[in-house]
Motif scaffolding. Structure first.
Motif, PDB file in Angstrom:
ATOM      1  N   ASP A 118       3.685   8.159  -9.692  1.00  0.00           N
ATOM      2  CA  ASP A 118       4.032   9.342 -10.487  1.00  0.00           C
ATOM      3  C   ASP A 118       3.445  10.608  -9.869  1.00  0.00           C
ATOM      4  N   ASN A 119       2.184  10.548  -9.489  1.00  0.00           N
ATOM      5  CA  ASN A 119       1.530  11.715  -8.879  1.00  0.00           C
ATOM      6  C   ASN A 119       2.222  12.116  -7.586  1.00  0.00           C
ATOM      7  N   LEU A 120       2.642  11.125  -6.814  1.00  0.00           N
ATOM      8  CA  LEU A 120       3.325  11.413  -5.555  1.00  0.00           C
ATOM      9  C   LEU A 120       4.677  12.078  -5.807  1.00  0.00           C
ATOM     10  N   LEU A 121       5.430  11.560  -6.768  1.00  0.00           N
ATOM     11  CA  LEU A 121       6.749  12.114  -7.064  1.00  0.00           C
ATOM     12  C   LEU A 121       6.667  13.501  -7.680  1.00  0.00           C
ATOM     13  N   ILE A 179       9.434   1.797   1.750  1.00  0.00           N
ATOM     14  CA  ILE A 179      10.258   2.551   0.812  1.00  0.00           C
ATOM     15  C   ILE A 179       9.839   4.014   0.852  1.00  0.00           C
ATOM     16  N   TRP A 180      10.713   4.860   1.370  1.00  0.00           N
ATOM     17  CA  TRP A 180      10.453   6.290   1.393  1.00  0.00           C
ATOM     18  C   TRP A 180      10.632   6.852  -0.009  1.00  0.00           C
ATOM     19  N   LEU A 181       9.684   7.700  -0.439  1.00  0.00           N
ATOM     20  CA  LEU A 181       9.724   8.276  -1.780  1.00  0.00           C
ATOM     21  C   LEU A 181       9.960   9.777  -1.685  1.00  0.00           C
ATOM     22  N   GLY A 182      11.116  10.205  -2.159  1.00  0.00           N
ATOM     23  CA  GLY A 182      11.458  11.615  -2.114  1.00  0.00           C
ATOM     24  C   GLY A 182      11.012  12.342  -3.364  1.00  0.00           C
ATOM     25  N   GLN A 183      11.930  13.036  -4.017  1.00  0.00           N
ATOM     26  CA  GLN A 183      11.600  13.830  -5.191  1.00  0.00           C
ATOM     27  C   GLN A 183      12.402  13.376  -6.401  1.00  0.00           C
ATOM     28  N   ARG A 184      11.903  13.715  -7.562  1.00  0.00           N
ATOM     29  CA  ARG A 184      12.675  13.509  -8.778  1.00  0.00           C
ATOM     30  C   ARG A 184      13.885  14.461  -8.771  1.00  0.00           C
ATOM     31  N   PHE A 219       0.840  -1.199   0.000  1.00  0.00           N
ATOM     32  CA  PHE A 219       0.000   0.000   0.000  1.00  0.00           C
ATOM     33  C   PHE A 219       0.872   1.244   0.000  1.00  0.00           C
ATOM     34  N   LEU A 220       0.374   2.252  -0.707  1.00  0.00           N
ATOM     35  CA  LEU A 220       1.055   3.538  -0.821  1.00  0.00           C
ATOM     36  C   LEU A 220       0.356   4.513   0.112  1.00  0.00           C
ATOM     37  N   LEU A 221       1.087   4.969   1.121  1.00  0.00           N
ATOM     38  CA  LEU A 221       0.508   5.823   2.148  1.00  0.00           C
ATOM     39  C   LEU A 221       1.484   6.949   2.462  1.00  0.00           C
ATOM     40  N   ARG A 222       0.987   8.148   2.477  1.00  0.00           N
ATOM     41  CA  ARG A 222       1.797   9.346   2.687  1.00  0.00           C
ATOM     42  C   ARG A 222       2.879   9.378   1.606  1.00  0.00           C
ATOM     43  N   ARG A 223       4.159   9.257   1.953  1.00  0.00           N
ATOM     44  CA  ARG A 223       5.216   9.192   0.933  1.00  0.00           C
ATOM     45  C   ARG A 223       5.993   7.884   1.069  1.00  0.00           C
ATOM     46  N   SER A 224       5.313   6.823   1.439  1.00  0.00           N
ATOM     47  CA  SER A 224       5.976   5.529   1.601  1.00  0.00           C
ATOM     48  C   SER A 224       5.184   4.440   0.905  1.00  0.00           C
ATOM     49  N   LEU A 225       5.938   3.511   0.304  1.00  0.00           N
ATOM     50  CA  LEU A 225       5.340   2.292  -0.211  1.00  0.00           C
ATOM     51  C   LEU A 225       5.694   1.178   0.765  1.00  0.00           C
TER      52      LEU A 225
END
Length: 400
Positions: free
Chosen positions: A379-382, A322-327, A301-307
Motif C-alpha cells: 500500500d505504501n509503495l502504491l 511483479i512490477w508495481l505501478g500506480q493506482r 521480497f519487495l524491493l524498489r517497485r517490484s515484488l
C-alpha cells in the motif's frame, strides 16, 4: 574532543514524561531540537542517552548497539539525573558537528524503524563514528571513498560467493572501478584469472541481507542486476563485518559520483536513492495464473517497485518479478479476488490479492501479522509515484 562520562546513577530528580505532571529537565533536554531525533538513525522519540558518545540521545535500537559495543547508557525517563550531569551532555547537534563533519553523502546510515535492516549497517555506523572516527578525517575512509585524483575510486579484494548451483561458497576476487563503471569478479587467481561477470555499476543494486532468514550469514550481501530481461542475484559475504560494509558503501560511493556527472541537480541527487533495501521479505504461498493450481511456497521480497518471488532463499534468478505501478491500475487487498474458488486449501488462511493490469496474483501468508505487513508495505509503495529511473527500469522487465 573530550567526551564526558557519567556512569554512576545519582539520587537526582526524574519524572517520566508521560506522567501528566511537570516534564523533568532531562526529558525537556531530550525533546529539544536535534535531541528529539536519534543521533544515529533519526527515529523519534529518543529515550536513552549514550555517555561515552558525548551525551547523544538515541532510540532503543541504536542504544542497544551502544551497549553491545561497551558504551554506557542511561534512560531518559527511568534514571535520575543531577544538574551537573545534565550540563555534561553535549547533545546530538554538537556531537554531529564534530564527529560527522566529513561524513560522505553516500555513506549509508541506519534508517528509523527499519525492521528488516541488517544489524551490520547500524553496528558499523556507530563504530565508524565513535570508535574509528572515520567521519572526522577523510584519510580514514580509503576503504570506500575516493582520495582525490582523476581516476575515480577503485577497490579489489576477496569475497565469498555462493555457487549458482549449490549451497557452497567459493572465494572470488572482486574488482570495482568508478571510472570504468563496473563491478566484476574472477573465477581463477593469478595470471590465469578469468573474468566471470562484469556488471555496470549504474545498473546494479546492493542490499545487506543479514539474517533475513535463520541460518544465513550475518554479513550476507545481495547484488542484483538486470540480465536478459530478468534480475540476476549474486550472494556474497566477508567474514569481517567492517570489510563487507566497506564494499557496500564503496558501491554506493561509485554510484553517487557517477550520478554527480549527470544532469541531475544537487537537490535531485540528494533525493535519489543510491541503493534499495527490502521493504518486506519472507515466505509466502502463491497460486498460479488460473487460480486453480496447487499452492507453492515461495521466498518473496519487495524491493524498489517490484515484488520478487523465488523457489527458495538465495535463488540466482527469481521465478517471477511483479512490477508495481500506480493506482488505480495496481492495487492490493486483503482476501482472495471475487469469484475465487479453490479445491486446494491455502497453505495459510491469511490471503491477499495483488491486482495488476495483466492479472491478479494471489498470495497466502503464515499469519495475520505477516499478511498485514505485506499489505502495508505494498500500500505504501502504491501511494508513491514512480520516478523516471523507476520507469526506465520497468522497461527492461516483464511480469511473470
Amino acid at each position: 574532543m573530550a567526551f564526558a562520562s557519567a556512569n554512576q546513577k545519582s539520587p537526582g530528580y526524574s519524572q517520566p514524561a508521560n506522567s501528566g505532571e511537570a516534564v523533568s529537565p532531562i526529558r525537556a533536554l531530550a525533546n529539544k531540537g536535534e535531541n528529539a531525533s536519534c543521533a544515529e538513525c533519526g527515529a523519534r522519540p529518543t529515550s536513552v542517552v549514550g555517555l561515552e558518545t558525548g551525551g547523544t540521545f538515541a532510540c532503543v535500537a541504536c542504544a542497544a548497539v551502544y551497549r553491545r559495543l561497551g558504551f554506557h547508557t542511561r534512560s531518559v525517563d527511568r534514571d535520575s539525573w543531577q544538574p551537573a550531569e545534565l550540563a555534561s551532555l553535549l547533545g546530538n547537534l554538537a556531537v554531529a558537528q564534530e564527529l560527522e563533519r566529513n561524513l560522505p553523502a553516500f555513506y549509508r546510515r541506519p534508517k528509523p524503524h527499519a525492521v528488516s535492516e541488517a544489524d551490520a549497517i547500524r553496528h558499523q555506523f556507530v563504530l565508524a563514528k565513535y570508535r574509528r572516527r572515520e567521519f572526522c578525517d577523510p584519510a580514514l575512509q580509503a576503504a570506500y571513498h575516493r582520495m582525490g585524483g582523476g581516476g575515480g575510486f577503485t577497490k579489489e579484494g576477496q569475497l565469498w560467493k555462493r555457487s549458482k548451483d549449490s549451497d557452497k561458497y567459493f572465494s572470488r576476487l572482486f574488482e570495482l572501478s568508478e571510472r570504468d563503471n563496473y563491478l566484476r569478479y574472477f573465477v581463477k587467481d593469478g595470471s590465469a584469472r578469468e573474468v566471470k561477470a562484469t556488471i555496470p555499476i549504474d545498473r546494479l543494486n546492493v542490499t545487506m541481507v543479514g539474517v533475513a532468514v535463520e541460518g544465513s550469514h550475518p554479513n550476507l550481501m545481495q547484488i542484483l542486476y538486470p540480465d536478459q530481461g530478468r534480475t540476476r542475484s549474486l550472494y556474497v559475504y566477508h567474514e569481517q563485518e567492517q570489510e563487507i560494509i566497506s564494499w557496500y558503501n564503496a558501491i554506493r560511493g561509485c554510484k553517487y559520483y557517477r550520478y554527480r556527472v549527470s544532469l541531475l541537480s544537487p537537490e535531485e541527487l540528494l533525493r535519489l536513492p543510491l541503493t534499495y533495501d527490502f521493504a518486506v521479505c519472507g515466505w509466502l504461498a502463491k497460486t498460479g495464473p488460473n487460480q486453480t493450481e496447487a499452492w507453492q511456497r515461495r521466498w518473496c521480497f519487495l524491493l524498489r517497485r517490484s515484488l520478487f518471488y523465488c523457489a527458495g532463499f538465495m535463488e540466482p534468478r527469481p521465478r517471477g518479478e511483479i512490477w508495481l505501478g500506480q493506482r488505480p491500475a495496481y492495487s492490493v487487498s486483503a482476501g482472495p479476488p471475487p469469484g475465487f474458488r479453490k479445491k486446494v486449501k491455502p497453505a495459510g488462511q491469511h490471503v491477499f490479492t495483488l491486482s495488476t493490469p495483466d492479472r491478479d496474483y494471489v498470495f497466502s501468508a503464515d499469519s495475520a501479522a505477516a499478511c498485514q505487513q505485506w499489505l502495508t508495505a505494498i500500500d505504501n509503495l502504491l501511494d508513491s509515484s514512480p520516478t523516471p529511473q523507476d520507469c526506465l527500469y520497468s522497461m527492461t522487465r516483464s511480469n511473470v
